[in-house]
Design a protein around this motif. Sequence first.
Motif, PDB file in Angstrom:
ATOM      1  N   GLU A   1      35.425  37.670  50.460  1.00 54.94           N
ATOM      2  CA  GLU A   1      36.384  39.118  49.996  1.00 54.94           C
ATOM      3  C   GLU A   1      35.478  40.403  50.051  1.00 54.94           C
ATOM      4  O   GLU A   1      34.323  40.294  49.868  1.00 54.94           O
ATOM      5  CB  GLU A   1      36.625  38.954  48.463  1.00 54.94           C
TER       6      GLU A   1
ATOM      7  N   VAL B   1      34.955  43.836  48.920  1.00 57.05           N
ATOM      8  CA  VAL B   1      35.230  44.480  47.628  1.00 57.05           C
ATOM      9  C   VAL B   1      34.788  45.897  47.707  1.00 57.05           C
ATOM     10  O   VAL B   1      33.643  46.102  48.408  1.00 57.05           O
ATOM     11  CB  VAL B   1      34.843  43.791  46.450  1.00 57.05           C
TER      12      VAL B   1
ATOM     13  N   ASP C   1      34.784  48.227  44.544  1.00 58.18           N
ATOM     14  CA  ASP C   1      34.356  48.649  43.458  1.00 58.18           C
ATOM     15  C   ASP C   1      33.805  47.582  42.438  1.00 58.18           C
ATOM     16  O   ASP C   1      34.000  46.556  42.681  1.00 58.18           O
ATOM     17  CB  ASP C   1      35.559  49.400  42.610  1.00 58.18           C
TER      18      ASP C   1
ATOM     19  N   ALA D   1      34.996  46.450  39.612  1.00 56.89           N
ATOM     20  CA  ALA D   1      35.860  45.453  38.850  1.00 56.89           C
ATOM     21  C   ALA D   1      36.269  44.437  39.936  1.00 56.89           C
ATOM     22  O   ALA D   1      36.392  43.228  39.668  1.00 56.89           O
ATOM     23  CB  ALA D   1      37.245  46.381  38.392  1.00 56.89           C
ATOM     24  N   SER D   2      36.556  44.883  41.352  1.00 56.56           N
ATOM     25  CA  SER D   2      36.838  43.827  42.349  1.00 56.56           C
ATOM     26  C   SER D   2      35.664  43.006  42.508  1.00 56.56           C
ATOM     27  O   SER D   2      35.787  41.892  42.750  1.00 56.56           O
ATOM     28  CB  SER D   2      37.434  44.516  43.436  1.00 56.56           C
ATOM     29  N   TYR D   3      34.346  43.770  42.545  1.00 55.69           N
ATOM     30  CA  TYR D   3      33.166  42.705  42.851  1.00 55.69           C
ATOM     31  C   TYR D   3      33.038  41.869  41.735  1.00 55.69           C
ATOM     32  O   TYR D   3      32.764  40.572  41.968  1.00 55.69           O
ATOM     33  CB  TYR D   3      32.075  43.779  42.501  1.00 55.69           C
TER      34      TYR D   3
ATOM     35  N   ALA E   1      35.579  40.198  39.783  1.00 53.69           N
ATOM     36  CA  ALA E   1      36.666  39.504  39.936  1.00 53.69           C
ATOM     37  C   ALA E   1      36.312  38.403  40.941  1.00 53.69           C
ATOM     38  O   ALA E   1      36.588  37.135  40.793  1.00 53.69           O
ATOM     39  CB  ALA E   1      38.078  40.327  40.176  1.00 53.69           C
ATOM     40  N   ALA E   2      35.959  38.932  42.172  1.00 57.01           N
ATOM     41  CA  ALA E   2      35.625  37.900  43.422  1.00 57.01           C
ATOM     42  C   ALA E   2      34.446  37.157  43.055  1.00 57.01           C
ATOM     43  O   ALA E   2      34.699  35.854  43.174  1.00 57.01           O
ATOM     44  CB  ALA E   2      35.414  38.707  44.697  1.00 57.01           C
TER      45      ALA E   2
ATOM     46  N   ASP F   1      45.495  48.878  53.294  1.00 53.86           N
ATOM     47  CA  ASP F   1      44.323  48.380  52.974  1.00 53.86           C
ATOM     48  C   ASP F   1      43.154  49.640  53.269  1.00 53.86           C
ATOM     49  O   ASP F   1      43.251  50.363  54.055  1.00 53.86           O
ATOM     50  CB  ASP F   1      43.702  47.575  54.347  1.00 53.86           C
TER      51      ASP F   1
END
Length: 389
Positions: free
Chosen positions: A166, A168, A170, A172-174, A176-177, A340
């Motif tokens: 993935e 990422v 930010d 938060a995404s970091y 979560a991944a 994207d």
Amino acid sequence: MYALVLDGELKSALTAVRSLGRAGRKVSVGSTRGSAMAGFSRFSSDHFVYPDPKIDQDKFVAHIIKAAKRFPEPPVLFTFSDATYLTVFAYRKELMEHCLIVLPEMNAVTKAFDKAETYTLARMLGIPTVTEYEYDPASVVSFPVVVKPKTSVSWATGEGKYGTAEIVFDAASYLAAAEAVEAQTGQSPIVQEFIMGSEYGVECLAFEGEVSKVFVHKRIRSQSPRGGAATVKTTVLNDPHMVAMVSHSKKLIAELAWTGPIMVEWKFDTKEGVAKLMEINGRFWGSLPLPERVGVQFVLGYDVLARGFAAPKSRPIRPLTTQHFLGDVRWLWRVMTANDPLRAELYPHRLLALGSFLKTTLSVPGDVWSVTDPLPFFMEYIDVIKKYL
């Protein structure tokens, strides 16, 4: 002579069936689905369904042994996915009683299929790799970064699961991944700098670290502009970075004392002007139709290697580009519809993408379509529809 080809839903397996059939081998094709396209090739003598090795490895192996016993002599066994290859390797003692297989040593397989081990080996050999960050939920990294599992498939939770990389942007995404990777594999993820540049594959056949066949391709398009399986790829003959990539690949293969097919993937870092190691595929790869079409006979090379003979010589390599039509349709759909953050960096203009897709479709040969063996082309669509219904 006989061959047992697994992963019949994949275009690489179909390529192998055609190459083996043209060479006079009697080929049986297996898959987790009865509609797998390679089983419908005119070069397939029969096809069968086996249990998914990600769900039940014991039953999978039992089915392969049963299929092999139908032949009057042991067939050469071909695998085309991480799930089947790693299961075959884990049960190699049982399978070698009924099939012809050539495999590397355990240490080599671990280093090839575990990306963390691969990068450690590469750095030890002085081979350029993508910058890595040690994963720490509280750490600060420079976004975007790539978060990916150490292995493509893992049985850590009891059932085999494929992990994906993935990109990422930010914190938060970091997180979560990274948590998704940990849940799938039971291991901390690999975190790498995101780099821009062209992607290459150095494809080889080796025996105990000695390379007998080599072919280089450049990826033109993938199923997504972010990456994934190659849909359009071309022969590399005179690329200025080819010599370094081939040299580094051979160094890795020699250090691993690798036996069998192997592809080393590279990405050219445009910012630093150097090709960097991405990963190793220690099995037959998805872009196999291209070298087979230009006369680099990896499939027959492995077949005769498994039978104890020297690999046949390849014909001179000629320039060629091929397309996986269905995969390229997916690429076009994503280009047309995706919202994207990397659109400006990775995505072509929509009208240019449509024009390029049409030009490619009309001008280059397909990985699956064959005038003399057309049924697999149509079965690929039926198989995909059945898979998602």
